[in-house]
Design a protein around this motif. Structure first.
Motif, mmCIF file in Angstrom:
data_model
loop_
_atom_site.group_PDB
_atom_site.id
_atom_site.type_symbol
_atom_site.label_atom_id
_atom_site.label_comp_id
_atom_site.label_asym_id
_atom_site.label_seq_id
_atom_site.Cartn_x
_atom_site.Cartn_y
_atom_site.Cartn_z
ATOM 1 N N MET A 1 0.817 -1.198 0.000
ATOM 2 C CA MET A 1 0.000 0.000 0.000
ATOM 3 C C MET A 1 0.864 1.268 0.000
ATOM 4 S SD MET A 1 -3.044 -1.229 2.623
ATOM 5 C CE MET A 1 -3.488 0.388 3.101
ATOM 6 N N GLU A 2 2.021 1.188 0.601
ATOM 7 C CA GLU A 2 2.894 2.360 0.692
ATOM 8 C C GLU A 2 3.292 2.886 -0.701
ATOM 9 O OE1 GLU A 2 4.954 4.920 3.441
ATOM 10 O OE2 GLU A 2 4.203 3.026 4.167
ATOM 11 N N PRO A 3 3.816 2.026 -1.591
ATOM 12 C CA PRO A 3 4.189 2.530 -2.918
ATOM 13 C C PRO A 3 2.987 2.932 -3.780
ATOM 14 C CG PRO A 3 5.201 0.371 -2.519
ATOM 15 C CD PRO A 3 4.267 0.650 -1.381
ATOM 16 N N GLU A 4 1.837 2.293 -3.551
ATOM 17 C CA GLU A 4 0.666 2.596 -4.379
ATOM 18 C C GLU A 4 -0.088 3.834 -3.912
ATOM 19 O OE1 GLU A 4 1.091 -0.539 -3.013
ATOM 20 O OE2 GLU A 4 1.841 -1.524 -4.814
ATOM 21 N N ILE A 5 -0.124 4.082 -2.600
ATOM 22 C CA ILE A 5 -0.897 5.205 -2.059
ATOM 23 C C ILE A 5 0.000 6.371 -1.674
ATOM 24 C CG2 ILE A 5 -2.429 5.952 -0.185
ATOM 25 C CD1 ILE A 5 -3.522 3.065 -0.141
ATOM 26 N N TYR A 6 0.947 6.121 -0.768
ATOM 27 C CA TYR A 6 1.749 7.221 -0.229
ATOM 28 C C TYR A 6 2.763 7.763 -1.237
ATOM 29 C CZ TYR A 6 4.386 10.093 2.986
ATOM 30 O OH TYR A 6 5.000 11.156 3.593
ATOM 31 N N GLY A 7 3.404 6.890 -1.997
ATOM 32 C CA GLY A 7 4.422 7.326 -2.954
ATOM 33 C C GLY A 7 3.919 8.370 -3.935
ATOM 34 N N PRO A 8 2.868 8.076 -4.708
ATOM 35 C CA PRO A 8 2.353 9.074 -5.648
ATOM 36 C C PRO A 8 1.851 10.339 -4.936
ATOM 37 C CG PRO A 8 1.467 6.909 -6.165
ATOM 38 C CD PRO A 8 2.185 6.785 -4.858
ATOM 39 N N PHE A 9 1.245 10.155 -3.758
ATOM 40 C CA PHE A 9 0.735 11.291 -2.995
ATOM 41 C C PHE A 9 1.867 12.224 -2.571
ATOM 42 C CE2 PHE A 9 0.073 12.897 1.381
ATOM 43 C CZ PHE A 9 -0.890 13.860 1.108
ATOM 44 N N ILE A 10 2.931 11.679 -1.950
ATOM 45 C CA ILE A 10 3.993 12.543 -1.451
ATOM 46 C C ILE A 10 4.791 13.142 -2.606
ATOM 47 C CG2 ILE A 10 5.819 10.830 -1.071
ATOM 48 C CD1 ILE A 10 4.844 13.769 1.265
ATOM 49 N N ASP A 11 4.943 12.414 -3.713
ATOM 50 C CA ASP A 11 5.615 12.994 -4.887
ATOM 51 C C ASP A 11 4.859 14.219 -5.386
ATOM 52 O OD1 ASP A 11 7.707 11.165 -4.935
ATOM 53 O OD2 ASP A 11 6.746 9.859 -6.423
ATOM 54 N N GLU A 12 3.545 14.108 -5.457
ATOM 55 C CA GLU A 12 2.702 15.228 -5.891
ATOM 56 C C GLU A 12 2.820 16.412 -4.926
ATOM 57 O OE1 GLU A 12 -2.052 15.992 -5.965
ATOM 58 O OE2 GLU A 12 -1.360 14.135 -6.919
ATOM 59 N N GLN A 13 2.831 16.129 -3.631
ATOM 60 C CA GLN A 13 2.922 17.202 -2.635
ATOM 61 C C GLN A 13 4.292 17.885 -2.664
ATOM 62 O OE1 GLN A 13 0.070 18.143 -1.397
ATOM 63 N NE2 GLN A 13 -0.733 16.345 -2.456
ATOM 64 N N MET A 14 5.357 17.121 -2.920
ATOM 65 C CA MET A 14 6.690 17.727 -3.030
ATOM 66 C C MET A 14 6.749 18.656 -4.243
ATOM 67 S SD MET A 14 9.457 14.842 -1.802
ATOM 68 C CE MET A 14 8.829 13.470 -2.769
ATOM 69 N N LYS A 15 6.206 18.218 -5.372
ATOM 70 C CA LYS A 15 6.199 19.046 -6.590
ATOM 71 C C LYS A 15 5.385 20.315 -6.391
ATOM 72 C CE LYS A 15 6.870 15.185 -9.697
ATOM 73 N NZ LYS A 15 6.214 14.215 -10.560
ATOM 74 N N ALA A 16 4.287 20.234 -5.614
ATOM 75 C CA ALA A 16 3.408 21.391 -5.378
ATOM 76 C C ALA A 16 3.914 22.292 -4.253
ATOM 77 C CB ALA A 16 1.991 20.911 -5.067
ATOM 78 N N GLY A 17 4.944 21.867 -3.531
ATOM 79 C CA GLY A 17 5.461 22.661 -2.417
ATOM 80 C C GLY A 17 4.587 22.613 -1.177
ATOM 81 N N ASN A 18 3.807 21.548 -1.015
ATOM 82 C CA ASN A 18 2.890 21.417 0.123
ATOM 83 C C ASN A 18 3.473 20.638 1.293
ATOM 84 O OD1 ASN A 18 0.858 22.809 -1.178
ATOM 85 N ND2 ASN A 18 0.021 20.971 -2.110
ATOM 86 N N THR A 19 4.730 20.266 1.219
ATOM 87 C CA THR A 19 5.348 19.480 2.269
ATOM 88 C C THR A 19 6.789 19.918 2.482
ATOM 89 O OG1 THR A 19 5.912 17.240 2.980
ATOM 90 C CG2 THR A 19 5.992 17.662 0.615
ATOM 91 N N LYS A 20 7.297 19.655 3.668
ATOM 92 C CA LYS A 20 8.703 19.927 3.956
ATOM 93 C C LYS A 20 9.582 18.762 3.529
ATOM 94 C CE LYS A 20 7.503 22.969 7.751
ATOM 95 N NZ LYS A 20 7.501 23.172 9.194
ATOM 96 N N SER A 21 8.976 17.643 3.143
ATOM 97 C CA SER A 21 9.737 16.510 2.622
ATOM 98 C C SER A 21 10.369 16.903 1.292
ATOM 99 C CB SER A 21 8.828 15.301 2.377
ATOM 100 O OG SER A 21 8.278 14.823 3.572
ATOM 101 N N VAL A 22 11.618 16.496 1.087
ATOM 102 C CA VAL A 22 12.300 16.766 -0.179
ATOM 103 C C VAL A 22 12.616 15.476 -0.926
ATOM 104 C CG1 VAL A 22 13.246 18.978 0.569
ATOM 105 C CG2 VAL A 22 14.571 16.892 0.943
ATOM 106 N N SER A 23 12.448 14.329 -0.254
ATOM 107 C CA SER A 23 12.649 13.043 -0.917
ATOM 108 C C SER A 23 11.894 11.965 -0.154
ATOM 109 C CB SER A 23 14.138 12.690 -0.992
ATOM 110 O OG SER A 23 14.676 12.517 0.300
ATOM 111 N N TRP A 24 11.622 10.877 -0.859
ATOM 112 C CA TRP A 24 10.946 9.744 -0.249
ATOM 113 C C TRP A 24 11.372 8.493 -0.992
ATOM 114 C CZ3 TRP A 24 7.427 6.139 -2.264
ATOM 115 C CH2 TRP A 24 6.853 5.288 -1.323
ATOM 116 N N SER A 25 11.585 7.416 -0.248
ATOM 117 C CA SER A 25 11.885 6.138 -0.891
ATOM 118 C C SER A 25 11.290 5.002 -0.065
ATOM 119 C CB SER A 25 13.394 5.937 -1.065
ATOM 120 O OG SER A 25 14.030 5.829 0.191
ATOM 121 N N PHE A 26 11.123 3.870 -0.704
ATOM 122 C CA PHE A 26 10.535 2.700 -0.068
ATOM 123 C C PHE A 26 11.316 1.477 -0.517
ATOM 124 C CE2 PHE A 26 7.635 -0.920 -0.113
ATOM 125 C CZ PHE A 26 7.125 -0.872 1.170
ATOM 126 N N SER A 27 11.671 0.634 0.431
ATOM 127 C CA SER A 27 12.403 -0.591 0.108
ATOM 128 C C SER A 27 11.822 -1.761 0.881
ATOM 129 C CB SER A 27 13.879 -0.458 0.500
ATOM 130 O OG SER A 27 14.482 0.593 -0.198
#
Length: 91
Positions: free
Chosen positions: A1-27
């Protein structure tokens, strides 16, 4: 669920400047401890500063995606660790 839900969500928020996160990865972990391990994956959020890492990372006005509550409820957070990059070397 993490790569399918959170990954696309946080990538979108980083591009929009809505988060202080600058990177995200999942392994997924392949561990010699087998099924007795307390977790089988690692999610890493990157921030520019320690202050950003310790504060709320999303703007409150951001709508969470469908399935986010279920994702968070399924987590058995074994541990949260904060690391600071002190120096790098390119030898």
């Amino acid at each position: 669920m993490e790569p399918e839900i959170y990954g696309p969500f946080i990538d979108e928020q980083m591009k929009a400047g809505n988060t202080k996160s600058v990177s995200w990865s999942f392994s997924t972990l392949i561990s010699p401890r087998g099924r007795d391990a307390s977790h089988d994956a690692v999610s890493v959020d990157g921030f520019n500063t320690l202050i950003d890492a310790f504060s709320s990372s999303l703007k409150s006005s951001v709508d969470r995606p469908k399935g986010m509550d279920e994702l968070m409820a399924s987590h058995d957070k074994a541990m949260v660790e904060i690391y600071r990059l002190v120096a790098t070397s390119a030898e």
